[in-house]
Design an enzyme around this catalytic site. Structure first.
Site, short mmCIF file in Angstrom:
data_model
loop_
_atom_site.label_atom_id
_atom_site.label_comp_id
_atom_site.label_asym_id
_atom_site.label_seq_id
_atom_site.Cartn_x
_atom_site.Cartn_y
_atom_site.Cartn_z
N HIS A 1 -1.04 -5.09 -4.80
CA HIS A 1 -2.13 -5.19 -3.83
C HIS A 1 -2.96 -6.35 -4.01
O HIS A 1 -2.94 -6.94 -4.80
CB HIS A 1 -3.40 -3.86 -4.25
CG HIS A 1 -4.31 -3.67 -3.12
ND1 HIS A 1 -5.39 -4.46 -3.14
CD2 HIS A 1 -4.34 -2.67 -2.19
CE1 HIS A 1 -5.93 -3.94 -1.87
NE2 HIS A 1 -5.60 -2.77 -1.50
N ASP B 1 -0.72 4.05 -1.38
CA ASP B 1 0.31 4.54 -0.45
C ASP B 1 1.47 4.99 -1.20
O ASP B 1 2.38 5.62 -0.63
CB ASP B 1 0.69 3.31 0.32
CG ASP B 1 -0.31 2.75 1.19
OD1 ASP B 1 -0.98 3.48 1.99
OD2 ASP B 1 -0.51 1.44 1.33
N1 ACO Z 1 7.42 -5.47 -5.34
C1 ACO Z 1 7.96 -6.62 -5.93
N2 ACO Z 1 7.63 -7.80 -6.36
C2 ACO Z 1 6.25 -7.85 -5.52
C3 ACO Z 1 5.56 -6.74 -5.00
C4 ACO Z 1 6.23 -5.47 -4.86
N3 ACO Z 1 5.79 -4.50 -4.22
N4 ACO Z 1 4.29 -7.24 -4.56
C5 ACO Z 1 4.09 -8.60 -4.83
N5 ACO Z 1 5.36 -8.71 -5.60
C6 ACO Z 1 5.57 -10.21 -6.42
C7 ACO Z 1 5.91 -11.38 -5.26
O1 ACO Z 1 7.17 -11.53 -5.08
C8 ACO Z 1 5.01 -12.52 -5.93
O2 ACO Z 1 6.02 -12.73 -6.52
P1 ACO Z 1 5.88 -14.55 -7.10
O3 ACO Z 1 4.61 -14.83 -7.60
O4 ACO Z 1 6.98 -14.73 -8.08
O5 ACO Z 1 6.37 -15.28 -5.76
C9 ACO Z 1 3.75 -11.88 -6.84
O6 ACO Z 1 4.26 -10.46 -6.96
C10 ACO Z 1 2.74 -12.13 -5.98
O7 ACO Z 1 2.85 -11.51 -4.62
P2 ACO Z 1 2.23 -11.82 -3.12
O8 ACO Z 1 3.00 -11.24 -1.86
O9 ACO Z 1 1.58 -13.24 -3.18
O10 ACO Z 1 0.85 -11.05 -3.43
P3 ACO Z 1 -0.27 -10.66 -2.22
O11 ACO Z 1 -1.53 -10.39 -2.82
O12 ACO Z 1 -0.07 -11.55 -0.96
O13 ACO Z 1 0.36 -9.33 -1.64
C11 ACO Z 1 0.92 -7.03 -0.91
C12 ACO Z 1 -0.17 -8.05 -1.83
C13 ACO Z 1 1.34 -7.76 0.35
C14 ACO Z 1 0.27 -5.87 -0.99
C15 ACO Z 1 2.15 -7.05 -1.96
O14 ACO Z 1 2.20 -6.66 -3.15
C16 ACO Z 1 3.42 -6.09 -1.11
O15 ACO Z 1 3.90 -6.43 -0.40
N6 ACO Z 1 3.46 -4.76 -1.72
C17 ACO Z 1 4.46 -3.93 -1.01
C18 ACO Z 1 3.81 -3.25 0.31
C19 ACO Z 1 2.41 -2.41 0.08
O16 ACO Z 1 2.68 -1.41 -0.65
N7 ACO Z 1 1.52 -2.72 0.64
C20 ACO Z 1 0.33 -1.85 0.67
C21 ACO Z 1 -0.94 -2.32 0.37
S1 ACO Z 1 -2.27 -1.29 0.02
C22 ACO Z 1 -2.82 -0.90 1.73
O17 ACO Z 1 -2.60 -1.64 2.56
C23 ACO Z 1 -3.55 0.46 1.74
#
Ligand code: ACO
Length: 434
Positions: free
Chosen positions: A310, A368
């Site tokens: 998140h 979710d």
């Molecule tokens: N699985 C694996 N790796 C992940 C995940 C995941 N679900 N989420 C983040 N990471 C990793 C990224 O690859 C990144 O790694 P790095 O630093 O080595 O490049 C690091 O964790 C940080 O990720 P970001 O994408 O920079 O974090 P951000 O805060 O921008 O993203 C997000 C948040 C979009 C929710 C992300 O965690 C994601 O895509 N999750 C899956 C989708 C999801 O469940 N969304 C629901 C959000 S809740 C809502 O809307 C109610």
């Protein structure tokens, strides 16, 4: 601005010049450095793609502490609201700032109930869509189209019209959502029933048919009501910021909420529960979990564990805990003892919470992760999940929109950019281009 005055300031030094930037205190949460005059004073913009360090507005509605896993609506912890109240009480709280007295609650329930019907001409909109249209596509269109029907509540400078538009949207979203569902399965629309409460009425509009009686299960209704409370608002997330930005130009409230619905549709936002359920189905069996966890950790593989991570919560999402409990309640009410998806979910959660990669990156299950399983068990198809999210989030969008419109310092939102394109150059005639 209501933020507490703070004598501290931040110093920005560029070359041999420096400027003092005011710092403001909120009630709780991080202080902010006020850069609103930065460009005028220094000729510099700030650069913050994705707004990870930017407070875009001052708000009194929702507070999140992502490190501690805290979510407060108007100061009240989400756990207490979900445990003790109902969704319309949360709506009242978000809109008006205080919990309602019994008389205020009865009035509010009455107003919402009396606005649940949509203009009968709306029915014609539906027949223009393919039956296999994604219900979010239908929602974007129909919510925006409300402004074509309710001309008497689109003047945003009139507080009474703003109020009526707010009540109308909270009341009509379930009706439109249920119509989108009924249309997709070829069943007749079921009209709202005023003797049912908000959530029971929604379940009835989704699952009743004209040819036989349908009794809404109080357990399922209570569970869905709780799910609505959990999704009601979440501070300045992508869709809420979209609503505020759309509203900042003076657009009417129905158009602004339609913009929010469109933004919510994306898989990184509201579409994640649909994506999480698809992923659990694809994994299929706990034995395959290591394969998917390894893919999620592989830098060269775009795959992510849906329902994990998140932008704000770097701890357990407090809503996910309640959601997990609600999921068990629903499955038990429905007599589903061995749900393979739940088995995969529980094991995946266990594996990920003990995996170095997820621990180090602070990736915890988000709301979710369990909501998809719960909604599927209730009988909703996956493409309706985001619609239910939009239904619940409508009050948050409206509350935030209203707060913005009523803020005397409100101006049109107009971010700037770091331009890295071509410098000025002269047009080349077609014949001379190589
Ligand atoms: N699985 C694996 N790796 C992940 C995940 C995941 N679900 N989420 C983040 N990471 C990793 C990224 O690859 C990144 O790694 P790095 O630093 O080595 O490049 C690091 O964790 C940080 O990720 P970001 O994408 O920079 O974090 P951000 O805060 O921008 O993203 C997000 C948040 C979009 C929710 C992300 O965690 C994601 O895509 N999750 C899956 C989708 C999801 O469940 N969304 C629901 C959000 S809740 C809502 O809307 C109610």
């Amino acid at each position: 601005m209501d933020a507490t005055a703070n004598t501290a300031s931040a110093k920005l030094t560029v070359g041999d010049k420096s400027w003092d930037l005011p710092i403001h205190d909120g009630t709780i949460g991080p202080q902010v450095v006020d850069i609103s005059k930065l460009y005028g004073q220094t000729g510099l913009f700030t650069y913050d793609p994705g707004f990870t360090s930017t407070a875009s507005c001052e708000s009194k509605i929702t507070y999140i502490d992502g490190d501690e896993g805290v979510l407060l609506y108007r100061g009240y912890p989400i756990e207490q609201l979900a445990e003790n109240g109902d969704f319309l009480e949360t709506c009242y709280l978000l809109l008006y700032g205080e919990l309602p007295t019994p008389a205020q609650k009865a009035d509010f329930d009455f107003s919402v109930t009396r606005h649940t019907m949509v203009h009968d001409q709306m029915n014609r909109f539906f027949t223009g869509f393919r039956r296999d249209a994604h219900p979010m596509a239908i929602m974007v269109a129909c919510v925006g189209a409300l402004s074509a029907f309710y001309h008497d509540s689109t003047d945003i400078s009139d507080p009474q019209q703003r109020l009526i538009a707010s009540i109308r949207m909270i009341a009509k979203m379930p009706t439109l959502a249920a119509m989108a569902y009924k249309y997709s399965i070829g069943q007749p629309f079921i009209y709202p029933k005023n003797d049912l409460d908000y959530t029971a009425n929604f379940l009835n509009m989704c699952f009743a048919v004209p040819c036989e009686d349908y009794k809404v299960s109080p357990t399922l209704s209570k569970a869905l009501d709780k799910i609505f409370i959990l999704h009601a608002d979440h501070e300045q997330n992508a869709s809420t910021s979209t609503v505020r930005l759309a509203g900042s130009s003076g657009a009417n409230p129905f158009a602004c909420i339609a913009a929010g619905v469109a933004c919510l549709w994306g898989p990184a936002h509201g579409g994640a529960n649909e994506a999480a359920l698809k992923m659990l189905t694809e994994i299929g069996h706990p034995e395959r979990i290591p394969e998917f966890v390894n893919r999620a950790k592989d830098k060269n593989d775009p795959f992510r564990l849906m329902g994990f991570g998140h932008r704000v919560y770097k701890n357990y999402d407090p809503r996910a805990k309640i959601m997990q409990q609600t999921c068990h309640e629903v499955l038990s009410e429905l007599g589903i003892k061995d749900d393979p998806l739940l088995d995969v979910a529980i094991e995946l959660e266990r594996v990920a919470l003990h995996d170095e990669y997820f621990i180090e990156k602070k990736l915890y299950p988000n709301i979710d992760f369990y909501s998809g399983i719960t909604l599927k068990a209730m009988g909703f198809p996956t493409d309706m999940f985001t619609v239910l999210f939009a239904l619940a989030r409508t009050v948050g969008w409206i509350g935030q929109w209203k707060e913005m419109i009523e803020d005397p310092s409100q101006r049109i939102g107009r971010p700037r950019q770091l331009y890295t394109g071509a410098e000025r150059r002269d047009y080349v005639a077609m014949a001379k281009r190589k």
